[in-house]
Structures are given as structure tokens and as C-alpha cells.
Write an enzyme that holds these catalytic residues in place. Structure first.
Site, short mmCIF file in Angstrom:
data_model
loop_
_atom_site.label_atom_id
_atom_site.label_comp_id
_atom_site.label_asym_id
_atom_site.label_seq_id
_atom_site.Cartn_x
_atom_site.Cartn_y
_atom_site.Cartn_z
N ARG A 122 46.86 -1.74 2.48
CA ARG A 122 46.36 -1.25 1.19
C ARG A 122 45.43 -1.56 0.13
NH1 ARG A 122 51.64 2.19 0.18
NH2 ARG A 122 52.44 1.18 -2.27
N ALA A 163 45.56 26.35 57.43
CA ALA A 163 44.68 26.10 56.09
C ALA A 163 43.73 26.16 56.64
CB ALA A 163 45.32 24.86 55.53
N ARG A 168 37.15 34.71 48.93
CA ARG A 168 37.56 35.57 47.27
C ARG A 168 38.17 34.56 46.04
NH1 ARG A 168 41.96 40.19 49.69
NH2 ARG A 168 41.64 38.58 51.58
C1 UD1 Z 1 48.65 37.50 60.32
C2 UD1 Z 1 49.21 38.29 60.56
C3 UD1 Z 1 49.99 39.65 60.35
C4 UD1 Z 1 50.77 39.18 58.92
C5 UD1 Z 1 50.13 38.59 57.97
C6 UD1 Z 1 51.47 37.77 56.97
C7 UD1 Z 1 48.29 38.04 62.61
C8 UD1 Z 1 47.54 37.89 63.56
N1 UD1 Z 1 48.59 38.64 61.63
O1 UD1 Z 1 47.35 38.52 59.34
O2 UD1 Z 1 50.31 39.72 61.79
O3 UD1 Z 1 51.56 40.39 58.37
O4 UD1 Z 1 49.53 37.22 58.09
O5 UD1 Z 1 50.30 38.22 55.60
O6 UD1 Z 1 48.89 36.30 62.21
N2 UD1 Z 1 44.01 31.13 59.52
C9 UD1 Z 1 43.33 30.12 60.61
N3 UD1 Z 1 42.27 30.41 61.28
C10 UD1 Z 1 41.83 31.18 61.75
C11 UD1 Z 1 42.31 32.15 60.81
C12 UD1 Z 1 43.79 32.47 59.64
O7 UD1 Z 1 44.21 29.90 59.89
O8 UD1 Z 1 40.97 30.76 62.79
C13 UD1 Z 1 44.79 30.92 58.27
C14 UD1 Z 1 44.54 31.51 57.41
O9 UD1 Z 1 43.82 30.94 56.88
C15 UD1 Z 1 45.87 31.76 56.69
C16 UD1 Z 1 46.55 32.83 58.01
O10 UD1 Z 1 46.09 31.80 58.85
O11 UD1 Z 1 46.50 30.80 56.25
C17 UD1 Z 1 46.66 33.62 57.82
O12 UD1 Z 1 45.32 34.71 58.82
P1 UD1 Z 1 44.80 35.84 57.94
O13 UD1 Z 1 43.75 36.11 58.24
O14 UD1 Z 1 45.11 35.64 56.61
O15 UD1 Z 1 45.86 36.98 58.83
P2 UD1 Z 1 46.09 38.75 58.20
O16 UD1 Z 1 45.02 39.12 58.45
O17 UD1 Z 1 46.48 38.57 56.84
#
Ligand code: UD1
Ligand code: MG
Length: 450
Positions: free
Chosen positions: A426, A11, A17
């Protein structure tokens, strides 16, 4: 015996966005913050440790998570360097844990418990790791699951790093992954950030595991359960998916929804069978409805218990702390808050009942108002069994109407009314003979002489 289970919930994203002052993972779906959904899924699986990974940019998420899982189960990832880096941030909080761990995303609230259970079961039966995959008609943006000729998972490739052939694959990664905790942290320590985004990808553990002789098994879910929320539009899509699921479940359990698409549930709405719900009804959190009740059109109900066979609405508003006994009747334009109604009590029209206890079979006439608030404090009204409150009675709390007592229509009741008595508060009516005729003649004369 099955192995100990833990969950790591990611999280740490900023959620920019959403364009909101409220952190993304605290936005509700089905009346419950998305983060709470993930925590509930983990607990539903019997996870004995649930770690929430959040960024230092969000004290609100940190405090919220700590209030549910405890301060020592909140890990901070700062700065966010990718999903693998995020899971590693949980390593310390999981120190000493020996068992299986599942990684969940806090912005994907609709993962089904059946899918998670299937992942654990597969891992327990076959060893290795398990991922939750799904087939997407439009896989753009997702990591793709690359399988060998026998359909075994080899590795996961992210959209930005994929070749055109790999991008044509529709089998996608949800991000949910389950592994032995020790093996997972060992693989994570080997993950590098040499990729298009310069991030540490959790998905790389699959390929690294494969090289080390670990298989990763695929459990296939459907696209709605892995739906990730990044914007208000996606939030509404997650809400819609939740509502569809919940409406279907209600109907399957014996509840009639005359127009299902206009009935809105919360995550914890409990409805017994043979309840009929008319169109355009909204249930906020904390609603429980007994067998055979009927909720008529245009009601807004939250924090309320409704007894068996009760009839509510149309256009009634039940607020938190409402407890209605069996066969209570609440009619149109009635608002109830923090009040109990005994069996068969009624308030059929245009009434406000707040901070009150209404006895069985009591009848509140049209326009009854409990005056419960003096601008500083709230006071209770007690209405005895079989009492009859005349139309347009103002009950100035604290006040008690005795059993079987009456109040006169239009009364302002400031003193208790004993059992069986009539309370009238009343002014008396005065009739002035001929007044209207004289008045009319006077007015007409004035007009004629103008
Ligand atoms: C990720 C997956 C992808 C998958 C997709 C599904 C990876 C590298 N890729 O991509 O294969 O298809 O989710 O939705 O894992 N987060 C952190 N710390 C960070 C980065 C992210 O806590 O440093 C959390 C984000 O808040 C989020 C989740 O991890 O809840 C996923 O991160 P996000 O950047 O959305 O990954 P995607 O590029 O969507
Ligand atoms: Mg994402």
C-alpha cells in the site's frame, strides 16, 4: 429369501397446472427433483430394475431419467391413456424379470420407505397384491377402497365412477401398488376403458384379481406421504410436509433447533448430534455438519462440510466446495466458496474467500478479499498455518501467504509472502501539518464574502 424387486415409476403426466417450462416431476422438494425421490425410494427397497414411464412430450424428463436409470430403463407412453396403460408401457423394459414389482407415481415424492417395505412384506407373506391406502378427512378426487364385511379389499372405484355411498368412504387409494410382475401384466391386459374418464385404470386390477382369486392387501399410510403434486400450491405443501418430517428427525437425533419452523433442510442434509441451529437457517443440498457445531441465525449454506465444534454466522454464506475443519470460526457477512479452512482458522467479519486453502489457526481480518477471478479464469489463494491477514487485505490470486506470515492492513497483495514475513502492499501515509485548519479558514472566508 425375499423375491427380486422392480419398480415402475409413472411420470407421463403433462403437469400443465404447474404453469412451468420445467416438467412437473423435475421440480424439487427438499432440493431434489420429485422424480429422483421416487427413484431413490425404489432403490432403497432394493429394486434391481427401475423403469421410468414418460411421455414423448418431455425429452427433458426422458434425458433426466436416462441419466439415472439408463436409457433402456426409460419407457415411453404415447399417448397417455390412463395409469394401467402407463404401467403396460413398462412391460417390454421389464422383459425377463421374475419377481415383485411396485408402481410409484413420480409426483408423489414423500411415500415412506417403511410403508413400501410393509407392502412387500405383506405380499410375500400372504401372496396376492398390496396397495397403499390412507384415510382422508376429505377424500374428494381419490379412488376409494371398497372392502367386504371382513375388511378385505374387493375393488377400487374412482371418484367419477363412484355411487354417492361409495363417495362417502374415507379409505382412499394412494396409487402405490405391489404385485407379482407376471400376474400384474396378465391382469393389466384385461383392463378396459369403459368408465367415466374413458381411461385404462390401474386400479381395475384389484377387482379383476379378486375375480381370479387374488386378494389385495391394504397397508395404511398417512395422507402426507401420498400427497400428489399437481400445482405450485401442492408443491409447497409437499415441501412443508418434507420439512416437518426432516426437522423432527433432526431433533430426534440430538440436534437443537431453537425455532424449528424457520430451519430449512435438503434431502441429504447430515447433522451430527449436539449441533445447535439458531433461527432462520437454510441448508441447500450437500451439507454435512460435525458434532457440537453452532449455526447462528440467518445463514445460507450449501455444498459445505463443517467440522466439529465450528461456529458459523450469524448471516454467513457457505457455498459449494467449502470444507471447514474443527472449531473454525466464520462470522457475520462472510462468504466462502470452494475453499478449505484448517482447524481453528477464523474469518470473523465481512470477508470473501473463494478458491482458497487456509491453514490451521490462520486469522483473516475484517474485509479480507480473495480476488480469484480476472473475468476469464479462476485462481487459487493459499494461506499458511498461523498466518495473520490484516484487515482489508486484497489477495490477488494466484498468491501464497507463508506460514505464520502477516499482511499489512489495507494491502493489495500481488506477490507471494514468505513464511514468517510481513507483506505490505500500500502507499505510505503522508501527514500535512495544519492543512485542515487552513482549509477550513479558506472555506469560511469564501462563504462570508458572498
Ligand atoms: C390415481 C388413482 C386413484 C388414486 C390417485 C392418488 C387411477 C385410475 N387412479 O388417480 O385411485 O386415488 O391416483 O393420487 O390410477 N400417468 C401416466 N400416464 C397416464 C395417466 C397417468 O403416466 O396415462 C401418471 C401421472 O403422471 C401421475 C400418475 O400416473 O403421476 C397418476 O395419474 P393421475 O391422472 O394423477 O391419476 P388420478 O386421477 O389422480
Ligand atoms: Mg393425481
Amino acid at each position: 429369501m425375499s423375491r427380486a424387486r422392480a419398480a415402475v415409476i409413472l411420470a407421463a403426466g403433462q403437469g400443465t397446472r404447474m404453469k412451468s417450462d420445467l416438467p412437473k416431476v423435475l421440480h424439487p422438494v427438499g432440493g431434489r427433483p420429485m422424480l429422483d425421490w421416487a427413484i431413490a425410494s425404489a432403490r432403497g427397497l432394493g429394486a434391481e430394475r427401475v423403469i421410468v414411464v414418460t411421455g414423448s412430450h418431455s425429452p427433458q424428463v426422458r434425458a433426466h431419467a436416462a441419466s439415472i436409470v439408463g436409457e433402456s430403463s426409460v419407457a415411453i407412453q404415447d399417448p397417455p391413456l390412463g395409469t394401467a396403460h402407463a404401467v403396460r408401457a413398462a412391460e417390454q423394459a421389464l422383459a425377463g424379470f421374475d419377481g415383485d414389482v411396485v408402481v410409484l407415481y413420480a409426483d408423489a415424492p414423500l411415500v415412506k420407505s417403511e410403508s413400501l417395505a410393509a407392502m412387500f412384506a405383506l405380499r410375500e407373506a400372504k401372496g396376492g397384491m398390496a396397495v397403499l391406502g390412507f384415510t382422508a378427512p376429505n377424500p374428494f378426487g381419490y379412488g376409494r377402497l371398497i372392502t367386504d364385511a371382513e375388511g378385505r379389499l374387493q375393488r377400487i372405484v374412482e371418484e367419477k365412477d363412484a355411487t354417492p355411498e361409495e363417495r362417502a368412504i374415507n379409505l382412499c387409494n394412494s396409487g402405490v401398488l405391489c404385485a407379482d410382475a407376471k400376474a400384474l401384466f396378465q391382469l393389466l391386459s384385461m383392463v378396459k376403458n369403459e368408465n367415466a374418464k374413458g381411461e385404462y385404470y390401474l386400479t381395475d386390477v384389484v377387482g379383476l384379481g379378486r375375480s381370479a382369486g387374488f386378494f389385495t392387501h391394504i397397508v395404511e399410510g398417512d395422507e402426507t406421504e401420498v400427497l400428489g403434486v399437481n400445482s405450485r400450491v401442492e408443491l409447497s405443501e409437499a415441501e412443508a410436509a418434507f420439512q416437518r418430517r426432516r426437522r423432527r428427525a433432526a431433533m430426534e437425533s440430538g440436534v437443537t433447533l431453537i425455532d424449528p419452523n424457520t430451519v430449512f433442510f435438503s434431502h441429504d442434509t447430515e447433522i451430527a448430534n449436539d449441533v445447535v441451529i439458531e433461527p432462520s437457517v437454510y441448508f441447500g443440498p450437500g451439507v454435512k455438519i460435525g458434532k457440537g457445531a453452532r449455526i447462528k441465525a440467518f445463514c445460507h449454506i450449501e455444498g459445505a462440510e463443517i467440522g466439529e465444534g465450528a461456529q458459523i454466522g450469524p448471516s454467513a454464506r457457505l457455498r459449494p466446495g467449502t470444507k471447514l475443519g474443527a472449531q473454525v470460526k466464520i462470522g457475520n457477512f462472510v462468504e466462502i466458496k470452494n475453499a478449505t479452512f484448517g482447524p481453528k482458522a477464523q474469518a470473523s467479519h465481512l470477508t470473501y474467500v473463494g478458491d482458497a486453502d487456509v491453514g490451521a489457526r490462520a486469522n483473516l481480518g475484517c474485509g479480507t478479499i480473495t480476488c480469484n477471478y480476472d473475468g476469464f479464469d479462476k485462481y487459487r489463494t493459499t494461506i499458511g498455518e498461523d498466518a495473520f491477514i490484516g484487515s482489508d487485505t486484497a489477495l490477488v490470486a494466484p498468491v501464497t501467504i507463508g506460514k505464520g506470515a502477516y499482511t499489512g492492513t489495507g494491502s493489495v497483495i500481488t506477490k507471494d509472502v514468505p513464511d514468517g514475513a510481513l507483506g505490505v502492499g500500500r502507499s505510505r501515509q503522508v501527514n500535512i501539518d495544519g492543512w485542515a485548519d487552513k482549509n477550513r479558514a479558506k472555506k469560511q472566508k469564501a462563504k462570508d464574502t458572498k
